[in-house]
Design an enzyme around this catalytic site. Sequence first.
Site, PDB file in Angstrom:
ATOM      1  N   LYS A 114      -7.887   9.441   7.852  1.00 46.66           N
ATOM      2  CA  LYS A 114      -7.656   7.391   7.977  1.00 46.66           C
ATOM      3  C   LYS A 114      -6.076   7.747   8.661  1.00 46.66           C
ATOM      4  O   LYS A 114      -4.812   8.680   8.795  1.00 46.66           O
ATOM      5  CB  LYS A 114      -6.664   6.610   6.666  1.00 46.66           C
ATOM      6  N   TYR A 170     -17.686  -0.586   5.551  1.00 52.04           N
ATOM      7  CA  TYR A 170     -17.047  -1.012   4.961  1.00 52.04           C
ATOM      8  C   TYR A 170     -17.757  -1.812   4.300  1.00 52.04           C
ATOM      9  O   TYR A 170     -17.516  -2.503   3.436  1.00 52.04           O
ATOM     10  CB  TYR A 170     -15.547  -1.185   4.906  1.00 52.04           C
ATOM     11  N   PHE A 179      -9.537  -6.822  -0.980  1.00 54.82           N
ATOM     12  CA  PHE A 179      -9.215  -5.646  -0.098  1.00 54.82           C
ATOM     13  C   PHE A 179      -9.970  -5.683   1.341  1.00 54.82           C
ATOM     14  O   PHE A 179      -9.129  -5.133   1.794  1.00 54.82           O
ATOM     15  CB  PHE A 179      -8.404  -5.107  -0.640  1.00 54.82           C
ATOM     16  N   ARG A 226     -14.745  15.068  -2.592  1.00 53.69           N
ATOM     17  CA  ARG A 226     -14.674  14.352  -3.267  1.00 53.69           C
ATOM     18  C   ARG A 226     -13.878  14.618  -4.167  1.00 53.69           C
ATOM     19  O   ARG A 226     -12.408  13.856  -4.347  1.00 53.69           O
ATOM     20  CB  ARG A 226     -15.408  13.118  -4.697  1.00 53.69           C
ATOM     21  N   THR A 247      -9.065   7.470  -6.278  1.00 60.57           N
ATOM     22  CA  THR A 247      -9.349   6.785  -4.995  1.00 60.57           C
ATOM     23  C   THR A 247      -7.197   6.370  -5.214  1.00 60.57           C
ATOM     24  O   THR A 247      -6.632   6.347  -4.118  1.00 60.57           O
ATOM     25  CB  THR A 247      -9.567   5.686  -5.332  1.00 60.57           C
ATOM     26  N   ARG A 297      -5.053  13.389  -1.492  1.00 60.58           N
ATOM     27  CA  ARG A 297      -4.627  12.403  -1.617  1.00 60.58           C
ATOM     28  C   ARG A 297      -3.644  12.373  -2.689  1.00 60.58           C
ATOM     29  O   ARG A 297      -2.791  11.538  -2.504  1.00 60.58           O
ATOM     30  CB  ARG A 297      -5.775  10.823  -3.090  1.00 60.58           C
ATOM     31  N   ASN A 308      -4.905   6.309   1.558  1.00 65.66           N
ATOM     32  CA  ASN A 308      -4.945   7.098   0.596  1.00 65.66           C
ATOM     33  C   ASN A 308      -5.950   8.308   1.715  1.00 65.66           C
ATOM     34  O   ASN A 308      -6.364   9.206   1.150  1.00 65.66           O
ATOM     35  CB  ASN A 308      -5.469   6.680  -0.745  1.00 65.66           C
ATOM     36  N   HIS A 321     -10.931   9.449   3.506  1.00 64.61           N
ATOM     37  CA  HIS A 321     -12.698   8.748   2.777  1.00 64.61           C
ATOM     38  C   HIS A 321     -13.770  10.371   3.243  1.00 64.61           C
ATOM     39  O   HIS A 321     -13.754  10.984   3.792  1.00 64.61           O
ATOM     40  CB  HIS A 321     -13.102   7.785   3.977  1.00 64.61           C
ATOM     41  N   GLU A 379     -23.443   6.747   6.598  1.00 65.90           N
ATOM     42  CA  GLU A 379     -22.038   7.055   7.470  1.00 65.90           C
ATOM     43  C   GLU A 379     -22.623   8.248   8.630  1.00 65.90           C
ATOM     44  O   GLU A 379     -21.713   8.388   9.793  1.00 65.90           O
ATOM     45  CB  GLU A 379     -21.057   7.562   6.495  1.00 65.90           C
TER      46      GLU A 379
HETATM   47  P1  DAT Z   1     -13.050   5.675  -2.408  1.00 65.95           P
HETATM   48  O1  DAT Z   1     -12.380   5.407  -1.349  1.00 65.95           O
HETATM   49  O2  DAT Z   1     -12.573   6.377  -2.980  1.00 65.95           O
HETATM   50  O3  DAT Z   1     -14.819   5.628  -2.242  1.00 65.95           O
HETATM   51  P2  DAT Z   1     -13.206   3.024  -2.673  1.00 65.95           P
HETATM   52  O4  DAT Z   1     -15.199   2.972  -2.111  1.00 65.95           O
HETATM   53  O5  DAT Z   1     -13.666   1.979  -4.109  1.00 65.95           O
HETATM   54  O6  DAT Z   1     -13.064   4.070  -2.998  1.00 65.95           O
HETATM   55  O7  DAT Z   1     -12.528   1.976  -1.871  1.00 65.95           O
HETATM   56  C1  DAT Z   1     -12.833   2.333  -0.453  1.00 65.95           C
HETATM   57  C2  DAT Z   1     -11.423   2.091  -0.012  1.00 65.95           C
HETATM   58  O8  DAT Z   1     -10.983   0.708   0.257  1.00 65.95           O
HETATM   59  C3  DAT Z   1     -10.435   2.829  -0.700  1.00 65.95           C
HETATM   60  O9  DAT Z   1     -10.260   3.943  -0.517  1.00 65.95           O
HETATM   61  C4  DAT Z   1      -8.837   2.232  -0.125  1.00 65.95           C
HETATM   62  C5  DAT Z   1      -9.417   0.911  -0.246  1.00 65.95           C
HETATM   63  N1  DAT Z   1      -9.055   0.110  -2.041  1.00 65.95           N
HETATM   64  C6  DAT Z   1      -9.730   0.496  -2.498  1.00 65.95           C
HETATM   65  N2  DAT Z   1      -9.569   0.118  -3.975  1.00 65.95           N
HETATM   66  C7  DAT Z   1      -8.372  -0.788  -3.119  1.00 65.95           C
HETATM   67  C8  DAT Z   1      -7.455  -2.041  -4.149  1.00 65.95           C
HETATM   68  N3  DAT Z   1      -7.452  -2.233  -5.391  1.00 65.95           N
HETATM   69  N4  DAT Z   1      -6.672  -2.332  -3.033  1.00 65.95           N
HETATM   70  C9  DAT Z   1      -6.552  -2.147  -2.165  1.00 65.95           C
HETATM   71  N5  DAT Z   1      -7.228  -1.332  -0.989  1.00 65.95           N
HETATM   72  C10 DAT Z   1      -8.107  -0.540  -2.282  1.00 65.95           C
HETATM   73 MG    MG Z   2     -16.120   4.467  -1.749  1.00 65.00          MG
END
Ligand code: DAT
Ligand code: MG
Length: 134
Positions: free
Chosen positions: A9, A49, A57, A85, A91, A102, A112, A115, A126
Amino acid sequence: MERTFAIIKPDAVKAGHAGDIIRLIELNGFDILRMEKRQITREMAEQFYGIHQSKPFFGELVEYMTSGPVVVMALQRDGAISSWRELMGATDPKKASLGTIRRMFGTHIGSNATHGSDAPETAAFELGLFFPNL
Ligand code: DAT
Ligand code: MG
């Protein structure tokens, strides 16, 4: 052999951590089938996304993912999806285990470092979005 999709990222690229992250990917036995440094457009980030569209968010996430160049990769390994993962960690970098990417390179739940696809269906979606010719 399984394939997954990975992104280094914008925060991690900006901080100069791409090389360290790629090294960890290689040390953990992944074959890097494709790799490209590129800018993600707003349209692509929103599509990528789309599953998070209703989350509070979402706007911040799209802004962030388009804020600078990223490195996108197609990775191959036995159990690539869960292995990547696991190597990334939770996350929220604060909750990620010691030794995970991370934990080492993430600065905030929203920035973080990496991805990774979370299931075979998302990996296929993807990979198709970023590497249509793979
Ligand atoms: P991951 O990337 O571990 O699969 P996710 O799919 O739940 O996590 O979320 C996608 C991305 O969105 C994550 O890498 C960072 C952002 N994100 C997730 N939860 C968040 C939050 N509570 N506040 C801000 N950004 C967030
Ligand atoms: Mg995810």
